[in-house]
Design a protein around this motif. Structure first.
Motif, mmCIF file in Angstrom:
data_model
loop_
_atom_site.group_PDB
_atom_site.id
_atom_site.type_symbol
_atom_site.label_atom_id
_atom_site.label_comp_id
_atom_site.label_asym_id
_atom_site.label_seq_id
_atom_site.Cartn_x
_atom_site.Cartn_y
_atom_site.Cartn_z
ATOM 1 N N TYR A 93 1.257 -15.058 4.932
ATOM 2 C CA TYR A 93 1.446 -15.809 6.167
ATOM 3 C C TYR A 93 0.171 -16.018 6.989
ATOM 4 O O TYR A 93 0.196 -16.728 8.003
ATOM 5 N N GLY A 94 -0.929 -15.403 6.596
ATOM 6 C CA GLY A 94 -2.162 -15.560 7.350
ATOM 7 C C GLY A 94 -2.114 -14.826 8.678
ATOM 8 O O GLY A 94 -1.369 -13.858 8.851
ATOM 9 N N GLY A 95 -2.893 -15.302 9.643
ATOM 10 C CA GLY A 95 -3.011 -14.629 10.929
ATOM 11 C C GLY A 95 -1.715 -14.515 11.695
ATOM 12 O O GLY A 95 -1.542 -13.590 12.497
ATOM 13 N N VAL A 96 -0.770 -15.433 11.466
ATOM 14 C CA VAL A 96 0.507 -15.391 12.185
ATOM 15 C C VAL A 96 1.291 -14.127 11.849
ATOM 16 O O VAL A 96 2.267 -13.793 12.525
ATOM 17 N N THR A 97 0.837 -13.391 10.837
ATOM 18 C CA THR A 97 1.446 -12.104 10.503
ATOM 19 C C THR A 97 1.438 -11.176 11.708
ATOM 20 O O THR A 97 2.348 -10.367 11.883
ATOM 21 N N VAL A 98 0.418 -11.289 12.556
ATOM 22 C CA VAL A 98 0.321 -10.437 13.735
ATOM 23 C C VAL A 98 1.556 -10.608 14.617
ATOM 24 O O VAL A 98 2.030 -9.654 15.239
ATOM 25 N N ILE A 99 2.099 -11.825 14.660
ATOM 26 C CA ILE A 99 3.323 -12.095 15.420
ATOM 27 C C ILE A 99 4.544 -11.621 14.644
ATOM 28 O O ILE A 99 5.388 -10.878 15.166
ATOM 29 N N LEU A 100 4.647 -12.027 13.393
ATOM 30 C CA LEU A 100 5.807 -11.692 12.570
ATOM 31 C C LEU A 100 5.962 -10.188 12.387
ATOM 32 O O LEU A 100 7.089 -9.674 12.334
ATOM 33 N N ALA A 101 4.835 -9.490 12.289
ATOM 34 C CA ALA A 101 4.870 -8.050 12.021
ATOM 35 C C ALA A 101 5.609 -7.283 13.106
ATOM 36 O O ALA A 101 6.132 -6.196 12.843
ATOM 37 N N ARG A 102 5.663 -7.813 14.301
ATOM 38 C CA ARG A 102 6.354 -7.128 15.387
ATOM 39 C C ARG A 102 7.808 -6.822 15.027
ATOM 40 O O ARG A 102 8.391 -5.861 15.537
ATOM 41 N N PHE A 103 8.379 -7.644 14.179
ATOM 42 C CA PHE A 103 9.797 -7.486 13.842
ATOM 43 C C PHE A 103 10.009 -6.781 12.509
ATOM 44 O O PHE A 103 11.132 -6.726 12.006
ATOM 45 N N VAL A 104 8.932 -6.249 11.939
ATOM 46 C CA VAL A 104 9.038 -5.577 10.637
ATOM 47 C C VAL A 104 8.508 -4.147 10.752
ATOM 48 O O VAL A 104 7.305 -3.949 10.888
ATOM 49 N N PRO A 105 9.399 -3.152 10.734
ATOM 50 C CA PRO A 105 8.941 -1.761 10.814
ATOM 51 C C PRO A 105 7.874 -1.466 9.766
ATOM 52 O O PRO A 105 7.875 -2.037 8.684
ATOM 53 N N ILE A 106 6.993 -0.570 10.058
ATOM 54 C CA ILE A 106 5.856 -0.154 9.241
ATOM 55 C C ILE A 106 4.748 -1.214 9.296
ATOM 56 O O ILE A 106 3.604 -0.915 9.626
ATOM 57 N N VAL A 107 5.086 -2.461 8.985
ATOM 58 C CA VAL A 107 4.075 -3.523 8.999
ATOM 59 C C VAL A 107 3.498 -3.681 10.401
ATOM 60 O O VAL A 107 2.298 -3.908 10.566
ATOM 61 N N ARG A 108 4.334 -3.569 11.435
ATOM 62 C CA ARG A 108 3.817 -3.738 12.797
ATOM 63 C C ARG A 108 2.851 -2.618 13.187
ATOM 64 O O ARG A 108 2.053 -2.777 14.102
ATOM 65 N N THR A 109 2.937 -1.469 12.500
ATOM 66 C CA THR A 109 2.010 -0.376 12.769
ATOM 67 C C THR A 109 0.660 -0.606 12.100
ATOM 68 O O THR A 109 -0.394 -0.347 12.692
ATOM 69 N N PHE A 110 0.695 -1.108 10.872
ATOM 70 C CA PHE A 110 -0.542 -1.247 10.103
ATOM 71 C C PHE A 110 -1.228 -2.598 10.268
ATOM 72 O O PHE A 110 -2.416 -2.724 9.973
#
Length: 259
Positions: free
Chosen positions: A124-141
């Motif tokens: 997803y590229g840089g927009v991952t920073v936004i999407l990651a908020r809704f994905v446990p573990i990913v939002r931490t890393f």
């Protein structure tokens, strides 16, 4: 009269009046830690946000809910905590470089969690920073991975701000709106002592369960042939290339990472 009212220090009314503002501080710290500290993935962020909104209903505890502050301010403070956590996580990665990944795998760190986060960026590229908020573990890393990979700070911070508002502020307000459904606020008010106890106990159980689940995962990886340690060369392999932060124009950039 509540059965505990005769014992003041056990009376929910007394406890809430004394601990309400401090409870909000605890919630804000947990939200901050989810993205500001590498161990934050052990914390129940999504559930906590909804709960914070529910407990902000004036019906649960007049005049402004358990925290004693208007829900809009509660949401803003939580959103700010989420944003600051993301900024700290990015700085940890930026200043620490690949060395932040050099560690023994355990219930607090797993290379597979970094790999999973990297897969999101590659998809997803840089927009991952936004999407990651809704994905446990990913939002931490995600913040750390972005910092280690030297994603442009202005771009990262913009996405971090958007994500913090949508996730931190948004889910809190959604929880509040749910509390406005007829009967929900009254139910929470009637059983607020049980709900608060369950919230604390549930958080502790979640942390312990998640920690040992991660340890079991690492043990399986070691049994499959991993040495259980991320050395400098392996840490360097975990660094994202600059193009990983570019925006993806279509879905032809590999398979979507599993949620």
């Amino acid at each position: 009269m509540h059965p505990f009212a005769l014992i003041p220090w056990l009376d929910p009314e007394t406890i809430i009046n004394a601990a309400g503002p401090w409870a909000l501080v605890v919630v804000c710290f947990i939200i901050f830690a989810e993205t500001g500290l590498l161990v934050g993935f052990l914390l129940p962020g999504d559930t906590l946000l909804i709960m914070a909104g529910l407990l902000s209903n004036p019906v649960t505890h007049a005049p402004n809910g358990v925290f004693g502050i208007n829900v809009w301010i509660v949401g803003l403070l939580i959103g700010l905590s989420a944003f600051l956590g993301g900024e700290v996580g990015y700085l940890i990665g930026r200043k620490g470089g690949p060395a932040v990944f050099e560690r023994k795998e355990s219930g607090l760190f797993s290379r597979s969690n970094v790999d999973r986060t990297n897969a999101f960026f590659e998809r997803y590229g840089g927009v991952t920073v936004i999407l990651a908020r809704f994905v446990p573990i990913v939002r931490t890393f995600a913040p750390v991975a972005a910092g280690v990979g030297k994603m442009a700070w202005h771009k990262y911070s913009l996405y971090n701000l958007i994500g913090a508002i949508i996730w931190g502020f948004g889910l809190t307000v959604i929880g509040y709106l749910v509390s406005l459904i007829p009967g929900v606020g009254e139910f929470v008010a009637s059983y607020i002592d049980v709900i608060l106890l369950a919230a604390v106990a549930g958080t502790l159980v979640f942390i312990v369960w998640h920690y040992f689940a991660e340890k079991r995962k690492v043990k399986r990886e070691i049994a499959a042939g991993s040495d259980g340690v991320v050395d400098p060369n392996e840490a360097q392999d975990l660094v994202l290339e600059p193009e990983a932060f570019d925006e993806k124009q279509d879905g032809r950039h590999g398979d979507a990472p599993h949620l």
